[in-house]
Design a protein around this motif. Structure first.
Motif, PDB file in Angstrom:
ATOM      1  N   LEU A  99       0.805  -1.224  -0.022  1.00  0.00           N
ATOM      2  CA  LEU A  99       0.076   0.070   0.231  1.00  0.00           C
ATOM      3  C   LEU A  99       0.906   1.258  -0.092  1.00  0.00           C
ATOM      4  CD1 LEU A  99      -2.645  -1.275   2.507  1.00  0.00           C
ATOM      5  CD2 LEU A  99      -3.114  -0.398   0.062  1.00  0.00           C
ATOM      6  N   VAL A 100       2.208   1.249   0.854  1.00  0.00           N
ATOM      7  CA  VAL A 100       2.741   2.410   0.800  1.00  0.00           C
ATOM      8  C   VAL A 100       3.516   2.591  -0.780  1.00  0.00           C
ATOM      9  CG1 VAL A 100       5.137   3.036   1.404  1.00  0.00           C
ATOM     10  CG2 VAL A 100       3.497   2.506   3.183  1.00  0.00           C
ATOM     11  N   TRP A 101       3.900   1.555  -1.294  1.00  0.00           N
ATOM     12  CA  TRP A 101       4.251   1.327  -2.977  1.00  0.00           C
ATOM     13  C   TRP A 101       3.250   2.124  -3.851  1.00  0.00           C
ATOM     14  CZ3 TRP A 101       2.500  -0.832  -7.239  1.00  0.00           C
ATOM     15  CH2 TRP A 101       3.239  -0.425  -8.511  1.00  0.00           C
ATOM     16  N   LEU A 102       1.730   1.895  -3.609  1.00  0.00           N
ATOM     17  CA  LEU A 102       0.686   1.849  -4.390  1.00  0.00           C
ATOM     18  C   LEU A 102       0.538   3.734  -4.178  1.00  0.00           C
ATOM     19  CD1 LEU A 102      -1.691  -0.773  -4.117  1.00  0.00           C
ATOM     20  CD2 LEU A 102      -0.508  -0.021  -6.313  1.00  0.00           C
ATOM     21  N   TRP A 103       0.805   3.903  -2.808  1.00  0.00           N
ATOM     22  CA  TRP A 103       0.591   5.509  -2.680  1.00  0.00           C
ATOM     23  C   TRP A 103       1.637   6.323  -3.223  1.00  0.00           C
ATOM     24  CZ3 TRP A 103      -3.541   8.236  -1.970  1.00  0.00           C
ATOM     25  CH2 TRP A 103      -4.716   7.817  -0.929  1.00  0.00           C
ATOM     26  N   HIS A 104       2.844   5.810  -2.792  1.00  0.00           N
ATOM     27  CA  HIS A 104       4.138   6.685  -3.162  1.00  0.00           C
ATOM     28  C   HIS A 104       4.142   6.767  -4.906  1.00  0.00           C
ATOM     29  CE1 HIS A 104       8.388   7.692  -3.473  1.00  0.00           C
ATOM     30  NE2 HIS A 104       8.257   8.421  -2.655  1.00  0.00           N
ATOM     31  N   SER A 105       3.910   5.847  -5.389  1.00  0.00           N
ATOM     32  CA  SER A 105       3.787   5.904  -6.918  1.00  0.00           C
ATOM     33  C   SER A 105       2.608   6.394  -7.612  1.00  0.00           C
ATOM     34  CB  SER A 105       4.072   4.149  -7.365  1.00  0.00           C
ATOM     35  OG  SER A 105       2.750   3.701  -7.197  1.00  0.00           O
ATOM     36  N   GLY A 106       1.705   6.709  -6.768  1.00  0.00           N
ATOM     37  CA  GLY A 106       0.232   7.356  -7.450  1.00  0.00           C
ATOM     38  C   GLY A 106      -0.410   6.539  -8.129  1.00  0.00           C
ATOM     39  N   ARG A 107      -0.422   5.122  -7.755  1.00  0.00           N
ATOM     40  CA  ARG A 107      -1.182   4.141  -8.462  1.00  0.00           C
ATOM     41  C   ARG A 107      -2.399   3.859  -7.475  1.00  0.00           C
ATOM     42  NH1 ARG A 107       4.051   2.932 -10.344  1.00  0.00           N
ATOM     43  NH2 ARG A 107       4.086   2.420 -12.484  1.00  0.00           N
ATOM     44  N   PHE A 108      -2.306   4.468  -6.147  1.00  0.00           N
ATOM     45  CA  PHE A 108      -3.464   3.920  -5.243  1.00  0.00           C
ATOM     46  C   PHE A 108      -4.764   4.558  -5.742  1.00  0.00           C
ATOM     47  CE2 PHE A 108      -6.443   4.518  -1.901  1.00  0.00           C
ATOM     48  CZ  PHE A 108      -6.106   3.097  -1.125  1.00  0.00           C
ATOM     49  N   THR A 109      -5.778   3.825  -5.883  1.00  0.00           N
ATOM     50  CA  THR A 109      -7.249   4.006  -6.125  1.00  0.00           C
ATOM     51  C   THR A 109      -7.943   3.292  -5.248  1.00  0.00           C
ATOM     52  OG1 THR A 109      -7.826   2.173  -7.844  1.00  0.00           O
ATOM     53  CG2 THR A 109      -6.854   4.423  -8.511  1.00  0.00           C
ATOM     54  N   ARG A 110      -9.330   3.832  -5.034  1.00  0.00           N
ATOM     55  CA  ARG A 110     -10.275   2.901  -4.137  1.00  0.00           C
ATOM     56  C   ARG A 110     -10.478   1.591  -4.771  1.00  0.00           C
ATOM     57  NH1 ARG A 110     -15.382   6.165  -2.958  1.00  0.00           N
ATOM     58  NH2 ARG A 110     -15.590   4.577  -1.454  1.00  0.00           N
ATOM     59  N   ARG A 111     -10.501   1.421  -6.109  1.00  0.00           N
ATOM     60  CA  ARG A 111     -10.543   0.217  -6.653  1.00  0.00           C
ATOM     61  C   ARG A 111      -9.792  -0.848  -6.085  1.00  0.00           C
ATOM     62  NH1 ARG A 111     -12.606  -0.196 -12.722  1.00  0.00           N
ATOM     63  NH2 ARG A 111     -14.373   0.780 -11.767  1.00  0.00           N
ATOM     64  N   ARG A 112      -8.549  -0.372  -6.341  1.00  0.00           N
ATOM     65  CA  ARG A 112      -7.307  -1.188  -6.027  1.00  0.00           C
ATOM     66  C   ARG A 112      -7.244  -1.412  -4.422  1.00  0.00           C
ATOM     67  NH1 ARG A 112      -2.928   1.791 -10.021  1.00  0.00           N
ATOM     68  NH2 ARG A 112      -3.766   0.670 -11.876  1.00  0.00           N
ATOM     69  N   ALA A 113      -7.752  -0.704  -3.837  1.00  0.00           N
ATOM     70  CA  ALA A 113      -7.917  -0.962  -2.088  1.00  0.00           C
ATOM     71  C   ALA A 113      -8.940  -2.023  -1.891  1.00  0.00           C
ATOM     72  CB  ALA A 113      -8.249   0.356  -1.437  1.00  0.00           C
ATOM     73  N   VAL A 114      -9.940  -2.145  -2.708  1.00  0.00           N
ATOM     74  CA  VAL A 114     -11.048  -3.383  -2.391  1.00  0.00           C
ATOM     75  C   VAL A 114     -10.217  -4.695  -2.019  1.00  0.00           C
ATOM     76  CG1 VAL A 114     -12.912  -4.707  -3.464  1.00  0.00           C
ATOM     77  CG2 VAL A 114     -12.618  -1.993  -3.624  1.00  0.00           C
ATOM     78  N   PRO A 115      -9.257  -5.367  -3.053  1.00  0.00           N
ATOM     79  CA  PRO A 115      -8.768  -6.380  -2.405  1.00  0.00           C
ATOM     80  C   PRO A 115      -8.227  -6.781  -1.118  1.00  0.00           C
ATOM     81  CG  PRO A 115      -8.031  -6.053  -4.607  1.00  0.00           C
ATOM     82  CD  PRO A 115      -8.874  -4.917  -4.124  1.00  0.00           C
ATOM     83  N   PHE A 116      -7.557  -5.567  -0.669  1.00  0.00           N
ATOM     84  CA  PHE A 116      -6.750  -5.349   0.618  1.00  0.00           C
ATOM     85  C   PHE A 116      -8.121  -5.619   1.656  1.00  0.00           C
ATOM     86  CE2 PHE A 116      -3.691  -3.547  -2.124  1.00  0.00           C
ATOM     87  CZ  PHE A 116      -2.430  -4.171  -1.614  1.00  0.00           C
ATOM     88  N   LEU A 117      -8.941  -4.618   1.425  1.00  0.00           N
ATOM     89  CA  LEU A 117     -10.045  -4.689   2.364  1.00  0.00           C
ATOM     90  C   LEU A 117     -10.670  -6.220   2.474  1.00  0.00           C
ATOM     91  CD1 LEU A 117     -11.684  -1.343   1.353  1.00  0.00           C
ATOM     92  CD2 LEU A 117     -10.498  -1.814   3.247  1.00  0.00           C
ATOM     93  N   ILE A 118     -11.243  -7.111   1.397  1.00  0.00           N
ATOM     94  CA  ILE A 118     -11.612  -8.017   1.407  1.00  0.00           C
ATOM     95  C   ILE A 118     -10.627  -9.202   2.294  1.00  0.00           C
ATOM     96  CG2 ILE A 118     -12.286 -10.120   0.189  1.00  0.00           C
ATOM     97  CD1 ILE A 118     -13.110  -8.101  -1.935  1.00  0.00           C
ATOM     98  N   ILE A 119      -9.438  -9.269   1.686  1.00  0.00           N
ATOM     99  CA  ILE A 119      -8.328  -9.805   2.528  1.00  0.00           C
ATOM    100  C   ILE A 119      -8.477  -9.741   3.958  1.00  0.00           C
ATOM    101  CG2 ILE A 119      -5.919 -10.741   2.528  1.00  0.00           C
ATOM    102  CD1 ILE A 119      -5.744 -10.132  -0.272  1.00  0.00           C
ATOM    103  N   SER A 120      -8.352  -8.484   4.261  1.00  0.00           N
ATOM    104  CA  SER A 120      -8.347  -8.073   5.982  1.00  0.00           C
ATOM    105  C   SER A 120      -9.412  -8.582   6.781  1.00  0.00           C
ATOM    106  CB  SER A 120      -8.075  -6.605   5.972  1.00  0.00           C
ATOM    107  OG  SER A 120      -7.040  -6.335   5.356  1.00  0.00           O
ATOM    108  N   VAL A 121     -10.695  -8.334   5.928  1.00  0.00           N
ATOM    109  CA  VAL A 121     -11.850  -8.756   6.769  1.00  0.00           C
ATOM    110  C   VAL A 121     -11.844 -10.439   6.766  1.00  0.00           C
ATOM    111  CG1 VAL A 121     -14.459  -9.142   6.384  1.00  0.00           C
ATOM    112  CG2 VAL A 121     -13.216  -6.930   5.875  1.00  0.00           C
ATOM    113  N   LEU A 122     -11.445 -11.127   5.739  1.00  0.00           N
ATOM    114  CA  LEU A 122     -11.412 -12.540   5.810  1.00  0.00           C
ATOM    115  C   LEU A 122     -10.478 -13.136   6.912  1.00  0.00           C
ATOM    116  CD1 LEU A 122     -11.517 -13.565   2.140  1.00  0.00           C
ATOM    117  CD2 LEU A 122     -13.275 -13.901   3.727  1.00  0.00           C
ATOM    118  N   LEU A 123      -9.352 -12.466   6.971  1.00  0.00           N
ATOM    119  CA  LEU A 123      -8.203 -13.103   8.067  1.00  0.00           C
ATOM    120  C   LEU A 123      -8.730 -12.704   9.429  1.00  0.00           C
ATOM    121  CD1 LEU A 123      -4.928 -11.751   6.529  1.00  0.00           C
ATOM    122  CD2 LEU A 123      -5.755 -13.965   6.781  1.00  0.00           C
TER     123      LEU A 123
END
Length: 257
Positions: free
Chosen positions: A22-46
């Motif tokens: 996520l730090v890389w996505l933000w720092h590279s300017g590639r972060f979007t809410r759509r790209r955050a969705v997989p992280f949210l799903i995995i976090s909830v599942l864990l």
């Protein structure tokens, strides 16, 4: 629903890897809410599978000095807790944003298309959370009472539906459909520690000279953190502001002015 055959360390390893990604996505300017969705799903599942990495409950274990609850020796757990506070000072509240299951499940629930109630411009959530933090410490250190246990954080992710506290946290999650992250903003003791660090973060979202002052980022932000005068550390790096910004390069994640 915790699967005992899966070691809790999986949650810690995921937290570190997800944080770096996520730090890389933000720092590279590639972060979007759509790209955050997989992280949210995995976090909830864990959260449901191994009940990790639930950072506020780990802090609860430290306050209670309960190594069994932590699943690790107290010194190791303390070092881990302090390490992520330092990371919040450097990179902002990425942990709260997409990695902690307690925050992720609320973020997902807030996506439900219903009318939202906003308290973005209010300092009330921060003040309430500070008061609850005092209660949290007094109850844990003085009386040995798990405040987060009473609120049902563990029972919710363990699907202990026979417990009254399960429905307490379920109610908080359902409330997050209309109120942005009520647990994170009004209750979470870990957030109370991270917010001051993040408010002075080395890397954070900043406006550049390309900003046209359209204020679309401020209207999109559910906590008021997009306002130039906001210094409360309530940015969860959700990406709403950058998605709403109409000018490329006007709002960037970085260090310096």
């Amino acid at each position: 629903m915790v699967v005992e055959s899966i070691p809790p360390a999986v949650g810690s390893i995921y937290a570190l890897l997800a944080f770096a990604a996520l730090v890389w996505l933000w720092h590279s300017g590639r972060f979007t809410r759509r790209r955050a969705v997989p992280f949210l799903i995995i976090s909830v599942l864990l959260g449901f599978l191994v009940f990790a990495p639930v950072f506020p409950y780990q802090l609860q274990g430290l306050v209670l000095r309960d190594a069994a609850l932590l699943g690790a020796p107290l010194p190791m757990a303390l070092i881990g807790t302090l390490a992520f506070i330092v990371l919040a000072f450097v990179f902002g509240r990425i942990i709260c944003g997409q990695i902690c299951p307690a925050g992720a499940v609320q973020e997902v629930m807030h996506l439900v298309p219903v009318k939202k109630y906003s308290s973005a411009e209010s300092r009330v959530p921060v003040a309430v959370r500070a008061g609850i933090f005092v209660v949290f410490l007094a109850a844990g250190l003085g009386l040995g009472i798990s405040v987060l246990g009473l609120l049902g954080l563990a029972d919710f992710f363990n699907l202990t539906v026979a417990s009254v506290s399960f429905f307490v946290f379920l109610g908080i999650v359902l409330l997050s459909a209309v109120v942005y992250r009520p647990f994170c903003r009004y209750i979470c003791p870990y957030g109370t520690l991270l917010a001051p660090a993040a408010s002075r973060g080395v890397y954070r979202l900043r406006r550049t000279d390309a900003c046209i002052n359209c204020r679309k980022c401020e209207r999109a932000c559910p906590t008021g953190a997009a306002s130039p005068d906001h210094r409360l550390g309530e940015c969860y790096l959700c990406g709403r502001c950058t998605d709403a910004c109409p000018v490329e390069g006007a709002l960037v994640y970085g260090r310096g002015r």
